[in-house]
Design an enzyme around this catalytic site. Sequence first.
Site, PDB file in Angstrom:
ATOM      1  CB  VAL A  57       3.995 -34.465  53.018  1.00  0.00           C
ATOM      2  CG1 VAL A  57       3.253 -34.081  51.750  1.00  0.00           C
ATOM      3  CG2 VAL A  57       5.482 -34.207  52.871  1.00  0.00           C
ATOM      4  CB  SER A  58      -0.755 -34.565  53.137  1.00  0.00           C
ATOM      5  OG  SER A  58      -2.152 -34.648  52.970  1.00  0.00           O
ATOM      6  CD  GLN A  59      -3.864 -38.379  58.451  1.00  0.00           C
ATOM      7  OE1 GLN A  59      -3.416 -39.324  59.089  1.00  0.00           O
ATOM      8  NE2 GLN A  59      -4.976 -38.459  57.728  1.00  0.00           N
TER       9      GLN A  59
END
Length: 240
Positions: A57-59
């Site tokens: 998720v995300s980074q």
Amino acid sequence: LQPRFPGYTNLVPLWTPENGLFFGTMSGDESMRQGVEILHNAITVDHAGENLMVFGVSQSAAISGIEMQRLADAGWTGDLRFALLGNPTSPAGGMYVRFPGFTPYPPAPVDLFPTESFTGAYDGVADFPRYPLNLVSTANALAGIMTVHLGYQDMTADQIAGATHLGTAGLTDFYMIPTRQLPLLWPLYQLGLPGATVADTIDPMLRLVINLGYGNLDHGLVPDPGGLDAGAAFGFLPKL
């Protein structure tokens, strides 16, 4: 993951720094570098030979894209697939892809490993407008960083199940998770029924203007996921 990929039953949490521009004690680049090393070691050493799915998720999603290329360059073979959520290097509108000079990170590869890419509509990190000179669309995406990108943990199973399949590029399937409330109207919705009534009245017209920033009238995501549109930086004016 479980309803979509029932064969994966042993959840293994993996710690990565997840530092960035606005939080943490290290630079985003250093955080990414350490994250890739941690993920690479987990795949090739700690869980070598296992049938794996990596969920980022995300980074962590951006880290996963870098790791895909690293594994492919090394000729690695094994049972491995990815599920990515809110990816800033998504080739379907990630912020790092939309502004290629802003970071050194390339778009996540689409043809190396089986991948499911999920993005919440109007997530300014993973779903930045193709035409940022549409200032309304850009303002909505920036607001979406707080309301959509930081809100994935609050999504229900029904919301995930309701994701729209936008298309396939290589080995990657792209999905958009609809956003019922426009991020730009979030302050109105916090005012209770009067504010929500005004927001719901404005929404259809405002959403049309915002979607034009993505080059379509139907939804807030670029129309060619993983393909021709997504590989380019931002455009000047949409084709109507």
